[in-house]
Design a protein around this motif. Structure first.
Motif, PDB file in Angstrom:
ATOM      1  N   GLU A  92       0.846  -1.199   0.000  1.00 40.34           N
ATOM      2  CA  GLU A  92       0.000   0.000   0.000  1.00 40.34           C
ATOM      3  C   GLU A  92       0.886   1.256   0.000  1.00 40.34           C
ATOM      4  N   LYS A  93       0.484   2.244  -0.800  1.00 43.98           N
ATOM      5  CA  LYS A  93       1.238   3.479  -0.915  1.00 43.98           C
ATOM      6  C   LYS A  93       0.878   4.438   0.227  1.00 43.98           C
ATOM      7  N   VAL A  94       1.903   5.105   0.754  1.00 47.09           N
ATOM      8  CA  VAL A  94       1.707   6.027   1.863  1.00 47.09           C
ATOM      9  C   VAL A  94       2.546   7.284   1.655  1.00 47.09           C
ATOM     10  N   THR A  95       2.210   8.315   2.418  1.00 47.22           N
ATOM     11  CA  THR A  95       3.028   9.529   2.436  1.00 47.22           C
ATOM     12  C   THR A  95       3.314   9.886   3.886  1.00 47.22           C
ATOM     13  N   HIS A  96       4.606  10.058   4.202  1.00 50.61           N
ATOM     14  CA  HIS A  96       5.019  10.446   5.548  1.00 50.61           C
ATOM     15  C   HIS A  96       5.328  11.939   5.548  1.00 50.61           C
ATOM     16  N   GLU A  97       4.981  12.645   6.604  1.00 53.88           N
ATOM     17  CA  GLU A  97       5.162  14.094   6.663  1.00 53.88           C
ATOM     18  C   GLU A  97       6.618  14.507   6.542  1.00 53.88           C
ATOM     19  N   GLY A 100      -2.365   8.744  11.046  1.00 51.65           N
ATOM     20  CA  GLY A 100      -3.107   9.892  11.551  1.00 51.65           C
ATOM     21  C   GLY A 100      -2.371  11.166  11.241  1.00 51.65           C
ATOM     22  N   LYS A 101      -1.533  11.630  12.192  1.00 50.23           N
ATOM     23  CA  LYS A 101      -0.800  12.891  11.998  1.00 50.23           C
ATOM     24  C   LYS A 101       0.416  12.721  11.099  1.00 50.23           C
ATOM     25  N   HIS A 102       1.128  11.574  11.232  1.00 46.26           N
ATOM     26  CA  HIS A 102       2.437  11.435  10.575  1.00 46.26           C
ATOM     27  C   HIS A 102       2.384  10.695   9.246  1.00 46.26           C
ATOM     28  N   LEU A 103       1.451   9.781   9.102  1.00 46.26           N
ATOM     29  CA  LEU A 103       1.458   8.905   7.931  1.00 46.26           C
ATOM     30  C   LEU A 103       0.049   8.791   7.356  1.00 46.26           C
ATOM     31  N   LYS A 104      -0.039   8.924   6.022  1.00 47.70           N
ATOM     32  CA  LYS A 104      -1.340   8.853   5.364  1.00 47.70           C
ATOM     33  C   LYS A 104      -1.326   7.754   4.308  1.00 47.70           C
ATOM     34  N   LEU A 105      -2.400   6.975   4.264  1.00 48.99           N
ATOM     35  CA  LEU A 105      -2.588   5.991   3.202  1.00 48.99           C
ATOM     36  C   LEU A 105      -3.202   6.664   1.978  1.00 48.99           C
ATOM     37  N   HIS A 106      -2.767   6.257   0.793  1.00 49.38           N
ATOM     38  CA  HIS A 106      -3.302   6.855  -0.430  1.00 49.38           C
ATOM     39  C   HIS A 106      -4.696   6.335  -0.736  1.00 49.38           C
ATOM     40  N   ASP A 107      -4.889   5.043  -0.545  1.00 48.30           N
ATOM     41  CA  ASP A 107      -6.182   4.422  -0.841  1.00 48.30           C
ATOM     42  C   ASP A 107      -7.184   4.768   0.272  1.00 48.30           C
TER      43      ASP A 107
END
Length: 284
Positions: free
Chosen positions: A6-11, A44-51
């Motif tokens: 799963e793709k994610v974005t970290h702050e 939550g605050k630090h990491l977001k899932l793309h899907d």
């Protein structure tokens, strides 16, 4: 829930892909290196899932885990409160045991109705009843005079018979660690050893008013109201001594003798100095 790939974005570290995870940690491959984080706390605050669908499913799992964590904390706090309360009760119990002063009338005589004549001996306990009026109306009576030196005398009378014919059914010492002042439910349990039940023939020979007298009205034999009343320590000793003489079975007689000796010791009574019964029936 499978989050691998799963793709994610970290702050801080930018975009990445999940390469491994378990119930407590998650590993993510970023452009230059892999990083491990605490799962699911990092979301939550630090990491977001793309899907978004996966993110919503994960959010529900996180919420469930949070509720479980809060419930576990609540249980631990309640357990601590219970431990503190039990500790306070133990300290109060120890203080009452240490500071106890022997009351000359710390015995109880109990009036058993028809149903209680069976339950008192099958369960070996009696209920002191409830308060009839005042701020504590409806709450159980506290048998405040009863202590480890106390015994409960079980009596009954047929509805067609006069009060003078009240019979003694049996007797028991209160439970080894019982303190009336701490009794919240009104139940008075029996000692594990010192408990005696009389046969019908024995009971017919043990009339309560041969031992008991109301000093305010020494010629009257009236119970009036209530399930129980307190009475003199020496009267109970007289009753126990007569039960010893009454018992013909060697084992029952031995138990009655041990009961009598234990009672005298707990109430600082010398059997040689014990007066003869002088209840109302003996004065007529």
């Amino acid at each position: 829930m499978n989050l691998i790939n799963e793709k994610v974005t970290h702050e801080r570290f930018g975009m990445g892909s999940i390469v491994n995870h378990n119930d407590s940690s998650i590993e993510i491959h970023f452009a230059s290196e892999n990083k491990k984080f605490v799962f699911p706390d990092v979301f939550g605050k630090h990491l977001k899932l793309h899907d978004k669908n996966v993110a919503n499913s994960l959010e529900k799992i996180i919420q469930k885990k949070e509720m479980e964590r809060q419930e576990e904390e609540w249980k631990k706090e309640e357990e601590k409160k219970l431990q503190r309360k039990n500790q306070e009760l133990r300290l109060e119990h120890e203080k009452l045991m240490k500071d106890h002063k022997l009351h000359t009338e710390s015995q109880m005589v109990f009036w058993c109705d028809t149903e209680e004549q069976n339950s008192s001996f099958s369960e070996w306990k009696v209920f002191s009843g409830v308060i009839k009026s005042g701020n504590n109306k409806g709450k159980p009576n506290k048998p405040i005079r009863l202590h480890q030196n106390s015994a409960v005398l079980l009596t009954a009378i047929d509805s067609s018979m006069p009060e003078k014919d009240r019979r003694i059914l049996g007797v028991y010492m209160v439970n080894e660690d019982f303190i009336g002042k701490l009794c919240e439910d009104g139940y008075i349990p029996a000692h594990s050893k010192y408990r005696l039940q009389l046969t019908e023939q024995e009971s017919d020979q043990m009339l309560f008013w041969e031992y008991y007298v109301n000093e305010k009205s020494p010629q009257k034999m009236t119970w009036n109201t209530g399930k129980y009343r307190y009475f003199d320590n020496s009267w109970m000793a007289q009753i126990l001594l007569d039960i010893v003489s009454l018992k013909s079975d060697p084992k029952e007689r031995e138990l009655a003798q041990q009961f009598f000796e234990h009672f005298c010791k707990m109430n600082q009574i010398t059997d040689q100095e014990l007066p003869k019964p002088n209840g109302t029936l003996m004065r007529i």
